[in-house]
Design a protein around this motif. Structure first.
Motif, PDB file in Angstrom:
ATOM      1  N   PHE A  56      15.008  34.833  71.929  1.00  0.00           N
ATOM      2  CA  PHE A  56      16.320  34.187  71.876  1.00  0.00           C
ATOM      3  C   PHE A  56      16.685  33.916  70.414  1.00  0.00           C
ATOM      4  O   PHE A  56      16.582  32.792  69.934  1.00  0.00           O
ATOM      5  N   LEU A  57      17.156  34.942  69.732  1.00  0.00           N
ATOM      6  CA  LEU A  57      17.449  34.824  68.304  1.00  0.00           C
ATOM      7  C   LEU A  57      18.927  34.597  68.012  1.00  0.00           C
ATOM      8  O   LEU A  57      19.315  34.356  66.872  1.00  0.00           O
ATOM      9  N   ASP A  58      19.749  34.695  69.056  1.00  0.00           N
ATOM     10  CA  ASP A  58      21.185  34.460  68.886  1.00  0.00           C
ATOM     11  C   ASP A  58      21.779  34.097  70.238  1.00  0.00           C
ATOM     12  O   ASP A  58      21.235  34.449  71.298  1.00  0.00           O
ATOM     13  N   TRP A  59      22.911  33.394  70.218  1.00  0.00           N
ATOM     14  CA  TRP A  59      23.599  33.005  71.440  1.00  0.00           C
ATOM     15  C   TRP A  59      24.277  34.219  72.072  1.00  0.00           C
ATOM     16  O   TRP A  59      24.670  35.156  71.379  1.00  0.00           O
ATOM     17  N   ASN A  60      24.445  34.172  73.367  1.00  0.00           N
ATOM     18  CA  ASN A  60      25.140  35.243  74.077  1.00  0.00           C
ATOM     19  C   ASN A  60      26.377  34.665  74.750  1.00  0.00           C
ATOM     20  O   ASN A  60      26.440  34.498  75.964  1.00  0.00           O
ATOM     21  N   LEU A  61      27.372  34.339  73.931  1.00  0.00           N
ATOM     22  CA  LEU A  61      28.562  33.664  74.435  1.00  0.00           C
ATOM     23  C   LEU A  61      29.850  34.444  74.167  1.00  0.00           C
ATOM     24  O   LEU A  61      30.936  33.936  74.425  1.00  0.00           O
ATOM     25  N   GLY A  62      29.711  35.642  73.629  1.00  0.00           N
ATOM     26  CA  GLY A  62      30.895  36.451  73.384  1.00  0.00           C
ATOM     27  C   GLY A  62      31.880  35.779  72.451  1.00  0.00           C
ATOM     28  O   GLY A  62      31.505  35.239  71.401  1.00  0.00           O
ATOM     29  N   LYS A  63      33.161  35.745  72.852  1.00  0.00           N
ATOM     30  CA  LYS A  63      34.205  35.172  72.009  1.00  0.00           C
ATOM     31  C   LYS A  63      34.088  33.654  71.853  1.00  0.00           C
ATOM     32  O   LYS A  63      34.693  33.068  70.953  1.00  0.00           O
ATOM     33  N   LYS A  64      33.321  33.014  72.734  1.00  0.00           N
ATOM     34  CA  LYS A  64      33.161  31.554  72.658  1.00  0.00           C
ATOM     35  C   LYS A  64      32.091  31.135  71.657  1.00  0.00           C
ATOM     36  O   LYS A  64      31.882  29.937  71.440  1.00  0.00           O
ATOM     37  N   GLU A  65      31.423  32.095  71.061  1.00  0.00           N
ATOM     38  CA  GLU A  65      30.282  31.762  70.213  1.00  0.00           C
ATOM     39  C   GLU A  65      30.671  30.932  68.984  1.00  0.00           C
ATOM     40  O   GLU A  65      29.850  30.196  68.442  1.00  0.00           O
ATOM     41  N   TRP A  66      31.910  31.035  68.572  1.00  0.00           N
ATOM     42  CA  TRP A  66      32.359  30.276  67.410  1.00  0.00           C
ATOM     43  C   TRP A  66      32.302  28.758  67.668  1.00  0.00           C
ATOM     44  O   TRP A  66      32.256  27.952  66.726  1.00  0.00           O
ATOM     45  N   LEU A  67      32.252  28.378  68.958  1.00  0.00           N
ATOM     46  CA  LEU A  67      32.212  26.958  69.295  1.00  0.00           C
ATOM     47  C   LEU A  67      30.855  26.319  69.020  1.00  0.00           C
ATOM     48  O   LEU A  67      30.749  25.085  68.938  1.00  0.00           O
ATOM     49  N   ILE A  68      29.829  27.133  68.895  1.00  0.00           N
ATOM     50  CA  ILE A  68      28.474  26.602  68.761  1.00  0.00           C
ATOM     51  C   ILE A  68      28.329  25.675  67.565  1.00  0.00           C
ATOM     52  O   ILE A  68      27.681  24.626  67.631  1.00  0.00           O
ATOM     53  N   GLY A  69      28.939  26.034  66.439  1.00  0.00           N
ATOM     54  CA  GLY A  69      28.851  25.191  65.244  1.00  0.00           C
ATOM     55  C   GLY A  69      29.385  23.795  65.490  1.00  0.00           C
ATOM     56  O   GLY A  69      28.751  22.793  65.114  1.00  0.00           O
ATOM     57  N   ALA A  70      30.539  23.708  66.158  1.00  0.00           N
ATOM     58  CA  ALA A  70      31.148  22.407  66.432  1.00  0.00           C
ATOM     59  C   ALA A  70      30.317  21.618  67.446  1.00  0.00           C
ATOM     60  O   ALA A  70      30.101  20.412  67.288  1.00  0.00           O
ATOM     61  N   VAL A  71      29.840  22.303  68.479  1.00  0.00           N
ATOM     62  CA  VAL A  71      29.022  21.642  69.499  1.00  0.00           C
ATOM     63  C   VAL A  71      27.715  21.151  68.887  1.00  0.00           C
ATOM     64  O   VAL A  71      27.239  20.053  69.190  1.00  0.00           O
ATOM     65  N   SER A  72      27.139  21.957  68.012  1.00  0.00           N
ATOM     66  CA  SER A  72      25.899  21.575  67.340  1.00  0.00           C
ATOM     67  C   SER A  72      26.107  20.330  66.481  1.00  0.00           C
ATOM     68  O   SER A  72      25.258  19.427  66.444  1.00  0.00           O
ATOM     69  N   ALA A  73      27.244  20.256  65.786  1.00  0.00           N
ATOM     70  CA  ALA A  73      27.553  19.080  64.960  1.00  0.00           C
ATOM     71  C   ALA A  73      27.688  17.835  65.828  1.00  0.00           C
ATOM     72  O   ALA A  73      27.202  16.752  65.465  1.00  0.00           O
ATOM     73  N   LEU A  74      28.319  17.972  66.986  1.00  0.00           N
ATOM     74  CA  LEU A  74      28.442  16.849  67.903  1.00  0.00           C
ATOM     75  C   LEU A  74      27.069  16.409  68.417  1.00  0.00           C
ATOM     76  O   LEU A  74      26.832  15.233  68.688  1.00  0.00           O
ATOM     77  N   GLY A  75      26.158  17.383  68.523  1.00  0.00           N
ATOM     78  CA  GLY A  75      24.818  17.086  69.007  1.00  0.00           C
ATOM     79  C   GLY A  75      24.046  16.142  68.108  1.00  0.00           C
ATOM     80  O   GLY A  75      23.123  15.458  68.560  1.00  0.00           O
ATOM     81  N   ALA A  76      24.411  16.097  66.842  1.00  0.00           N
ATOM     82  CA  ALA A  76      23.755  15.167  65.917  1.00  0.00           C
ATOM     83  C   ALA A  76      24.195  13.727  66.174  1.00  0.00           C
ATOM     84  O   ALA A  76      23.463  12.783  65.891  1.00  0.00           O
TER      85      ALA A  76
END
Length: 341
Positions: free
Chosen positions: A169-189
């Motif tokens: 699992f070296l990268d997300w498999n979210l297609g066009k939604k993958e750009w959201l990961i950065g924002a979701v990750s920031a919220l996770g902090a």
């Protein structure tokens, strides 16, 4: 008298702790054994990891350590027996908050930072080496592949003789939604405990489980058919680990076998297509980022392979196992390591 009573309580506590660290019969039965490791406490309370082993009748000089994936635990008894039949001692770890390591009230799969797993792996390596195995093959599937690569990148002094990656699992498999990961990750902090669905389909779980369309039996309380809910802290932890690995390209010095299916499918409900493709990750991403892990790397594309390649259909997994053991034999021989002591 009080001093004697206190001493007896202390001795009883030490004895109980020592007993918990001994090998005992595992849930897989047969010659499988397990051992628990107290890993102290974290934000969820007391945590532990578990090591499972299956040993060959003749003394081996090489041990394999396997790390399971997400929504997973070690149940692949067939894989363990194959390694033992080929002369390897076999060990597998259930990471904290997974499978055998779960304790009452814990949230399954929960993690805030992949450094949490370092203690689990440190304990496993120490236990294996204490039994006289100086040569270790590390093997990781999916998230376990990310755990393995992150650990080796962040612990360069840890020596393994080979690394086998099964659909890491070296990268997300979210297609066009993958750009959201950065924002979701920031919220996770900030809000690590907020829960979120990790998917909605049952296709992959049904393709494996013998009660549906598969051939494998496993504990569905530990490896659910329906997708497991995760929290934002988990997403942040995975994202940070993936970024760390990418920032340290070619850092893994051990020979690497990178394995991935020939194609991916996106199906929520089971169909025969799910049985012969990766229904979890994008195989192009696995190859793209996997090829950057080390200079001594062999990559193989497995036609008809499932996400967990060793759980593929028999006509796929049989030649795959042949390849794995041939690769290991060549690799270890080049390092002048014999499989049996």
């Amino acid at each position: 008298m009080k001093r004697i009573f206190s001493l007896l309580l202390l001795l009883l506590g030490v004895s109980a702790a020592a007993f918990s660290q001994t090998w005992q019969r595992d849930t897989l039965g047969g010659d499988f054994q397990c051992r628990y490791f107290d890993q102290g406490s974290d934000y969820s309370g007391p945590v532990r990891s578990t090591l499972v082993r299956l040993l060959p009748k003749e003394r081996a000089s090489v041990a394999t350590l396997y790390i399971h994936g997400f929504n997973d635990y070690f149940f692949q008894a067939d894989m363990a027996r194959r390694f033992v039949d080929h002369g390897y001692a076999f060990f597998a770890i259930d990471l904290r908050k997974y499978g055998r390591s779960l304790t009452k009230g814990q949230k399954r799969c929960q993690v805030r930072n992949f450094d949490e797993y370092s203690a689990d792996l440190d304990s496993a390596f120490a236990a294996i080496r204490s039994e006289g195995y100086d040569h270790i093959v590390l093997m990781g599937h999916s998230t376990g592949g990310l755990v393995a690569t992150y650990y080796l990148d962040s612990h360069p002094s840890t020596k393994v003789d080979a690394l086998i990656l099964n659909s890491p699992f070296l990268d997300w498999n979210l297609g066009k939604k993958e750009w959201l990961i950065g924002a979701v990750s920031a919220l996770g902090a900030i809000f690590p405990n907020i829960g979120i669905s990790s998917g909605s389909g049952t296709a992959y779980g049904e393709s494996l489980n013998a009660d549906y369309h598969g051939e494998w039996q496993f504990n569905t309380d530990w490896k659910s058919i329906t997708p497991t809910r995760v929290d934002l802290g988990w997403i942040r932890a995975v994202n940070q680990a993936q970024k760390y690995v990418r920032k340290h390209p070619y850092d893994i010095s051990a020979p690497i076998l990178l394995m991935y299916s020939a194609r991916s499918v996106d199906e929520e409900s089971w169909s025969e297509k799910v049985d012969r493709a990766d229904a979890v990750l994008d195989v192009k991403d696995i190859r793209k980022y996997g090829m950057q892990l080390g200079h001594d790397l062999t990559a193989i594309k497995v036609n008809g392979g499932r996400h967990d390649l060793v759980l593929s259909e028999p006509d796929v997994r049989e030649p795959l196992y042949d390849y794995i053991f041939s690769w290991l034999q060549r690799t270890l021989r080049s390092e002048k390591i014999s499989i049996r002591a």
